[in-house]
Design a protein around this motif. Structure first.
Motif, PDB file in Angstrom:
ATOM      1  N   GLU A  58      12.405  10.923  -3.024  1.00 24.25           N
ATOM      2  CA  GLU A  58      12.093   9.977  -1.943  1.00 24.25           C
ATOM      3  C   GLU A  58      12.968  10.232  -0.720  1.00 24.25           C
ATOM      4  OE1 GLU A  58      12.291   5.137  -1.191  1.00 24.25           O
ATOM      5  OE2 GLU A  58      12.451   5.956  -3.215  1.00 24.25           O
ATOM      6  N   ASP A  59      14.275  10.459  -0.943  1.00 22.63           N
ATOM      7  CA  ASP A  59      15.178  10.706   0.187  1.00 22.63           C
ATOM      8  C   ASP A  59      14.889  12.047   0.860  1.00 22.63           C
ATOM      9  OD1 ASP A  59      16.407   8.303  -0.228  1.00 22.63           O
ATOM     10  OD2 ASP A  59      18.046   9.116  -1.435  1.00 22.63           O
ATOM     11  N   LYS A  60      14.447  13.024   0.087  1.00 27.07           N
ATOM     12  CA  LYS A  60      14.081  14.304   0.697  1.00 27.07           C
ATOM     13  C   LYS A  60      12.852  14.143   1.585  1.00 27.07           C
ATOM     14  CE  LYS A  60      14.294  18.267  -1.071  1.00 27.07           C
ATOM     15  NZ  LYS A  60      14.055  19.462  -1.877  1.00 27.07           N
ATOM     16  N   GLU A  61      11.889  13.344   1.153  1.00 26.33           N
ATOM     17  CA  GLU A  61      10.706  13.109   1.973  1.00 26.33           C
ATOM     18  C   GLU A  61      11.043  12.341   3.243  1.00 26.33           C
ATOM     19  OE1 GLU A  61       7.868  11.173  -0.494  1.00 26.33           O
ATOM     20  OE2 GLU A  61       7.318  12.993  -1.599  1.00 26.33           O
ATOM     21  N   LYS A  62      12.074  11.475   3.171  1.00 27.77           N
ATOM     22  CA  LYS A  62      12.514  10.755   4.368  1.00 27.77           C
ATOM     23  C   LYS A  62      13.306  11.646   5.321  1.00 27.77           C
ATOM     24  CE  LYS A  62      12.937   6.221   2.121  1.00 27.77           C
ATOM     25  NZ  LYS A  62      13.897   5.165   1.694  1.00 27.77           N
ATOM     26  N   GLY A  63      13.695  12.838   4.867  1.00 30.11           N
ATOM     27  CA  GLY A  63      14.497  13.724   5.692  1.00 30.11           C
ATOM     28  C   GLY A  63      15.979  13.479   5.589  1.00 30.11           C
ATOM     29  N   LEU A  64      16.395  12.644   4.638  1.00 31.28           N
ATOM     30  CA  LEU A  64      17.822  12.355   4.489  1.00 31.28           C
ATOM     31  C   LEU A  64      18.578  13.568   3.938  1.00 31.28           C
ATOM     32  CD1 LEU A  64      19.796  10.023   4.916  1.00 31.28           C
ATOM     33  CD2 LEU A  64      19.431   9.353   2.547  1.00 31.28           C
ATOM     34  N   PHE A  65      17.937  14.313   3.025  1.00 27.42           N
ATOM     35  CA  PHE A  65      18.524  15.535   2.472  1.00 27.42           C
ATOM     36  C   PHE A  65      17.587  16.697   2.774  1.00 27.42           C
ATOM     37  CE2 PHE A  65      19.964  12.175  -0.587  1.00 27.42           C
ATOM     38  CZ  PHE A  65      21.292  12.169  -0.195  1.00 27.42           C
ATOM     39  N   SER A  66      18.167  17.807   3.187  1.00 22.97           N
ATOM     40  CA  SER A  66      17.360  18.985   3.507  1.00 22.97           C
ATOM     41  C   SER A  66      17.177  19.857   2.272  1.00 22.97           C
ATOM     42  CB  SER A  66      18.025  19.793   4.623  1.00 22.97           C
ATOM     43  OG  SER A  66      19.305  20.250   4.198  1.00 22.97           O
ATOM     44  N   ALA A  67      16.263  20.838   2.383  1.00 19.74           N
ATOM     45  CA  ALA A  67      15.950  21.711   1.253  1.00 19.74           C
ATOM     46  C   ALA A  67      17.073  22.690   0.950  1.00 19.74           C
ATOM     47  CB  ALA A  67      14.659  22.477   1.521  1.00 19.74           C
ATOM     48  N   ASP A  68      18.016  22.868   1.886  1.00 18.34           N
ATOM     49  CA  ASP A  68      19.120  23.801   1.639  1.00 18.34           C
ATOM     50  C   ASP A  68      20.432  23.070   1.343  1.00 18.34           C
ATOM     51  OD1 ASP A  68      19.442  22.724   4.117  1.00 18.34           O
ATOM     52  OD2 ASP A  68      19.889  24.603   5.152  1.00 18.34           O
ATOM     53  N   ASP A  69      20.340  21.785   1.026  1.00 17.30           N
ATOM     54  CA  ASP A  69      21.549  21.044   0.650  1.00 17.30           C
ATOM     55  C   ASP A  69      21.895  21.388  -0.795  1.00 17.30           C
ATOM     56  OD1 ASP A  69      23.443  18.703   1.370  1.00 17.30           O
ATOM     57  OD2 ASP A  69      22.658  18.174  -0.599  1.00 17.30           O
ATOM     58  N   PRO A  70      23.027  22.035  -1.039  1.00 19.05           N
ATOM     59  CA  PRO A  70      23.287  22.560  -2.389  1.00 19.05           C
ATOM     60  C   PRO A  70      23.469  21.473  -3.448  1.00 19.05           C
ATOM     61  CG  PRO A  70      25.230  22.816  -0.985  1.00 19.05           C
ATOM     62  CD  PRO A  70      24.123  22.345  -0.102  1.00 19.05           C
ATOM     63  N   THR A  71      24.145  20.390  -3.083  1.00 15.19           N
ATOM     64  CA  THR A  71      24.433  19.370  -4.097  1.00 15.19           C
ATOM     65  C   THR A  71      23.167  18.711  -4.610  1.00 15.19           C
ATOM     66  OG1 THR A  71      26.515  18.955  -2.942  1.00 15.19           O
ATOM     67  CG2 THR A  71      25.846  17.355  -4.593  1.00 15.19           C
ATOM     68  N   THR A  72      22.297  18.297  -3.689  1.00 14.43           N
ATOM     69  CA  THR A  72      21.065  17.627  -4.111  1.00 14.43           C
ATOM     70  C   THR A  72      20.102  18.586  -4.791  1.00 14.43           C
ATOM     71  OG1 THR A  72      20.212  17.957  -1.870  1.00 14.43           O
ATOM     72  CG2 THR A  72      21.193  15.833  -2.376  1.00 14.43           C
ATOM     73  N   GLU A  73      20.051  19.831  -4.350  1.00 16.21           N
ATOM     74  CA  GLU A  73      19.129  20.791  -4.967  1.00 16.21           C
ATOM     75  C   GLU A  73      19.572  21.158  -6.381  1.00 16.21           C
ATOM     76  OE1 GLU A  73      16.147  21.913  -3.756  1.00 16.21           O
ATOM     77  OE2 GLU A  73      16.552  20.332  -2.306  1.00 16.21           O
ATOM     78  N   ILE A  74      20.873  21.277  -6.580  1.00 11.83           N
ATOM     79  CA  ILE A  74      21.367  21.547  -7.931  1.00 11.83           C
ATOM     80  C   ILE A  74      21.053  20.364  -8.846  1.00 11.83           C
ATOM     81  CG2 ILE A  74      23.476  21.783  -9.292  1.00 11.83           C
ATOM     82  CD1 ILE A  74      22.780  24.364  -8.042  1.00 11.83           C
ATOM     83  N   LEU A  75      21.288  19.154  -8.358  1.00 14.91           N
ATOM     84  CA  LEU A  75      20.971  17.963  -9.151  1.00 14.91           C
ATOM     85  C   LEU A  75      19.468  17.866  -9.408  1.00 14.91           C
ATOM     86  CD1 LEU A  75      21.890  15.314 -10.456  1.00 14.91           C
ATOM     87  CD2 LEU A  75      21.624  14.212  -8.237  1.00 14.91           C
ATOM     88  N   LEU A  76      18.668  18.179  -8.405  1.00 18.87           N
ATOM     89  CA  LEU A  76      17.214  18.133  -8.562  1.00 18.87           C
ATOM     90  C   LEU A  76      16.746  19.154  -9.593  1.00 18.87           C
ATOM     91  CD1 LEU A  76      14.730  16.691  -7.397  1.00 18.87           C
ATOM     92  CD2 LEU A  76      14.535  18.533  -5.730  1.00 18.87           C
ATOM     93  N   GLY A  77      17.318  20.364  -9.545  1.00 18.90           N
ATOM     94  CA  GLY A  77      16.966  21.367 -10.548  1.00 18.90           C
ATOM     95  C   GLY A  77      17.359  20.946 -11.946  1.00 18.90           C
ATOM     96  N   ASP A  78      18.512  20.312 -12.052  1.00 18.75           N
ATOM     97  CA  ASP A  78      18.967  19.813 -13.354  1.00 18.75           C
ATOM     98  C   ASP A  78      18.008  18.754 -13.900  1.00 18.75           C
ATOM     99  OD1 ASP A  78      20.608  19.493 -15.547  1.00 18.75           O
ATOM    100  OD2 ASP A  78      21.873  18.010 -14.571  1.00 18.75           O
ATOM    101  N   LEU A  79      17.580  17.825 -13.044  1.00 24.90           N
ATOM    102  CA  LEU A  79      16.692  16.739 -13.484  1.00 24.90           C
ATOM    103  C   LEU A  79      15.296  17.271 -13.794  1.00 24.90           C
ATOM    104  CD1 LEU A  79      17.827  14.019 -10.930  1.00 24.90           C
ATOM    105  CD2 LEU A  79      18.228  14.013 -13.385  1.00 24.90           C
ATOM    106  N   TYR A  80      14.790  18.176 -12.964  1.00 32.85           N
ATOM    107  CA  TYR A  80      13.480  18.775 -13.254  1.00 32.85           C
ATOM    108  C   TYR A  80      13.496  19.463 -14.621  1.00 32.85           C
ATOM    109  CZ  TYR A  80      11.068  18.189  -8.758  1.00 32.85           C
ATOM    110  OH  TYR A  80      10.413  17.685  -7.669  1.00 32.85           O
ATOM    111  N   THR A  81      14.557  20.192 -14.868  1.00 29.75           N
ATOM    112  CA  THR A  81      14.653  20.921 -16.132  1.00 29.75           C
ATOM    113  C   THR A  81      14.720  19.966 -17.313  1.00 29.75           C
ATOM    114  OG1 THR A  81      15.855  22.659 -14.965  1.00 29.75           O
ATOM    115  CG2 THR A  81      15.977  22.674 -17.360  1.00 29.75           C
ATOM    116  N   GLU A  82      15.446  18.870 -17.148  1.00 25.71           N
ATOM    117  CA  GLU A  82      15.560  17.907 -18.241  1.00 25.71           C
ATOM    118  C   GLU A  82      14.201  17.320 -18.608  1.00 25.71           C
ATOM    119  OE1 GLU A  82      17.786  13.694 -19.304  1.00 25.71           O
ATOM    120  OE2 GLU A  82      18.085  14.641 -17.368  1.00 25.71           O
TER     121      GLU A  82
END
Length: 641
Positions: free
Chosen positions: A66-90
């Motif tokens: 939701e925050d990525k769609e709002k533009g709060l976090f960008s696609a190259d933000d390492p912290t959120t992308e790592i967390l997103l990859g972790d959650l997707y994998t889970e």
């Protein structure tokens, strides 16, 4: 005295230096405290991490997207992308997880942040039984894995290599693996198995014995000890070292996941060594256990065969008949289970209990399903021991939860659409409500001005008695007016200064007495202040209510201008489309799990059919044997059982 003065001055200097130093340190500490980040994303990310560490991973995943769609976090933000990859994998979405990790793979990310989702993705591939992609993935680890993460990587890769029969490479991986706890025990166990499969049984048995010696005392370690002792016994049975096999089997607990297999192996260690009478205790013990276990089913045949070989014809026939009845009942149970597998609500019956509470994460499921049916539990224990079935069953349950969640959201969308339509129907009334609100605001401003004037007059009560004149009665007011009129006429009487001053003094005294009488029966200053305080509170409450009405009116105008009722149909269509996709995915997993269950049922059916045929053949064979009347054997102790 001079010496004392010098020491006193020295101590004072030291105290001043310490004080200056402590003040400097306090200033530095205060500067650190005031050095607060101004990044507005931090509170939002803090909430995401709060949900993540409390186990509400589905909520964290939704919030990140939701925050990525709002533009709060960008696609190259390492912290959120790592967390997103972790959650997707889970949640069983490896492609989405891999895409999220790939977007920031080249960035300078702390290894502790990068390695956790990488290892989770590897575990998912491993659990799904995809050996080829798992091996390729595990052979390319990121840098700076911790010793525990490296141990887990080597353990998974070694298991794949053992299944591929690449025993030397698996041995090389496990030999210098640095770990402790249960991971070290698993590493030793796999190392022992690899050596045995690589035709080095002595080294393999040594490592398996080390597992038994070094493993802990919790349930998982105790189960692994039993498994290691059973593996040693299997190797000794293959090598016809029956005494050594029995020594190893006696280390297996009598109650545990490997106890039935150990009892059956113990019985065979005597039977293959032609020690028939010693075979019976273990075989008969197995017959009292859950007959859905293949080891128990085989024990019925083994006991009957032992009686037959002992020449105990009556006991053999009875044992074959009991075995046939038990196995036929198990076959009937198996067929009933096969019918349940074809039902529409399968495999939901495997976990009828609710998996978590109302407050818990919608997809936070228990890893091991619960069932109240002992036959079903015995039948599918092998299935749940399979990582592929376990992971598939978990994802099937998650899809079921998503179905429920989407149904709730569809009901919410319908309710919100009705609310939006109701608000839009009130659009013509908004202008009139605004006018009414303006009138109320003007009245409030007038009340505030009056209140301010009353406050000023109340302050004068303590210094000016004239301020009490408003509390006078009609007669007192008339008297005061007469006195004031007389005071003004004194100068017109033509009296000398002394007479005029005396007359004015008397009139002022009369006026003061009248005012005193007025003040005596007027409200006290405390009462006036109390009423002023009540008025102040009422004005504040009125102001808050007016602000609330203004906010509600502004929100209504904003909602009406957006025409939200026109947006809900498309949102509802998206939810319905997602509902269909989830239903299709759930049906796919259901068919996949059903096929695994049917394969197991077919295997058990063939085994039971063969066992039943063997019992009938054994009865026929025993009955066809003629026992000479003059050489009938005397029943032994084992036959009396």
């Amino acid at each position: 005295m001079k010496r004392i003065a010098e020491k006193t001055w020295r101590y004072a200097s030291i105290a001043i230096a310490v004080a200056i130093t402590s003040q400097h340190a306090h200033a530095v500490d205060l500067k650190k405290r005031l050095d607060v980040s101004t990044d507005t994303r931090e509170p939002e990310f803090g909430q995401i991490y709060y949900d993540y560490h409390l186990g509400r991973h589905f909520s964290a995943l939704n919030k990140v997207i939701e925050d990525k769609e709002k533009g709060l976090f960008s696609a190259d933000d390492p912290t959120t992308e790592i967390l997103l990859g972790d959650l997707y994998t889970e949640f069983g979405l490896p492609r989405e997880g891999d895409a999220a990790l790939s977007r920031v793979q080249a960035q300078d990310i702390p290894s502790s942040t990068r390695n956790a989702p990488w290892l989770r993705y590897a575990k998912l591939l491993y659990k799904m039984g995809n050996d080829a992609p798992s091996e390729n993935y595990l052979r390319k680890p990121p840098s700076n894995l911790t010793s525990y993460q490296e141990s887990e990587r080597r353990l998974m890769l070694a298991n794949i290599l053992i299944r591929k029969k690449s025993y030397p490479e698996a041995i090389n991986l496990l030999t210098d693996m640095r770990s402790d706890g249960i991971t070290a025990s698993y590493g030793l166990y796999n190392l022992g198995i690899a050596y045995i499969q690589n035709n080095k049984p002595e080294v393999g048995i040594f490592h398996l014995n080390e597992v038994i010696r070094l493993a802990g005392t919790d349930d998982e370690n105790l189960n692994l000890k039993d498994k290691a002792a059973l593996a040693i016994a299997y190797k000794y049975l293959q090598d016809k070292k029956y005494a050594l096999a029995r020594e190893s089997l006696l280390r297996v607990r009598l109650e545990g996941p490997y106890s039935n297999s150990a009892l059956l192996s113990l019985a065979y260690s005597y039977y293959l060594n032609k020690d028939l009478e010693q075979t019976l205790p273990a075989a008969l013990e197995l017959q009292s256990r859950n007959p859905a276990d293949p080891a128990v089913q085989e024990a019925f045949l083994l006991a009957a065969r032992v009686y037959e070989d002992l020449g105990a014809r009556t006991q053999a026939i009875a044992s074959y008949r009991i075995g046939a009845l038990t196995l036929r009942e198990q076959l009937a149970q198996l067929e009933r289970s096969a019918l349940r597998v074809d039902e529409a609500n399968w495999p939901d019956v495997l976990a009828p209990q609710r998996m978590n509470t109302i407050d818990a994460d919608p997809l936070n499921l228990k890893t091991i399903p619960a069932t109240n049916n002992a036959i079903t539990a015995g039948l599918f224990s092998k299935l749940f021991a399979s990582p592929a079935f376990n992971e598939g069953f978990r994802q099937y349950q998650q899809l079921g939860r998503l179905q429920t969640l989407i149904e709730e959201r569809l009901r919410d969308i319908t309710a919100l659409q009705e609310v939006a339509q109701t608000l839009e129907s009130r659009r013509p009334e908004l202008a009139a409500k605004e006018a009414q609100l303006k009138v109320l605001r003007d009245k409030y401003v007038g009340l505030v001005k009056k209140w301010q004037a009353i406050q000023i007059r109340a302050k004068r009560l303590g210094t000016n008695a004239d301020a009490y004149s408003e509390a006078a009665t009609q007669a007192e007011t008339a008297r005061l007016q007469q006195i004031n009129k007389l005071i003004r006429k004194v100068s017109k009487l033509g009296l000398d200064e002394k007479q005029s001053q005396e007359l004015l003094t008397r009139l002022n005294r009369l006026k003061d007495l009248t005012l005193f009488e007025v003040a005596r029966h007027a409200a006290s200053r405390d009462e006036i202040y109390e009423k002023l305080q009540d008025s102040t509170n009422q004005l504040r409450e009125t102001k808050a209510r007016l602000a609330t009405v203004e906010t509600l009116l502004a929100d209504n105008k904003a909602v009406v201008q957006r025409n939200n009722s026109q947006k809900f149909p498309s949102l509802k269509a998206k939810a319905e489309k997602l509902q269909g996709e989830v239903a299709d995915a759930k049906l796919m997993y259901q068919n996949y799990l059903r096929s695994l269950a049917k394969n197991l049922i077919d295997e058990r059916r063939q085994r039971l059919t063969a066992y039943i045929a063997e019992t009938y053949l054994g009865m026929e064979r025993t009955e066809s044997k003629l026992a000479p009347a003059d050489t009938a054997p005397t029943p032994k102790a084992s036959e009396k059982l």
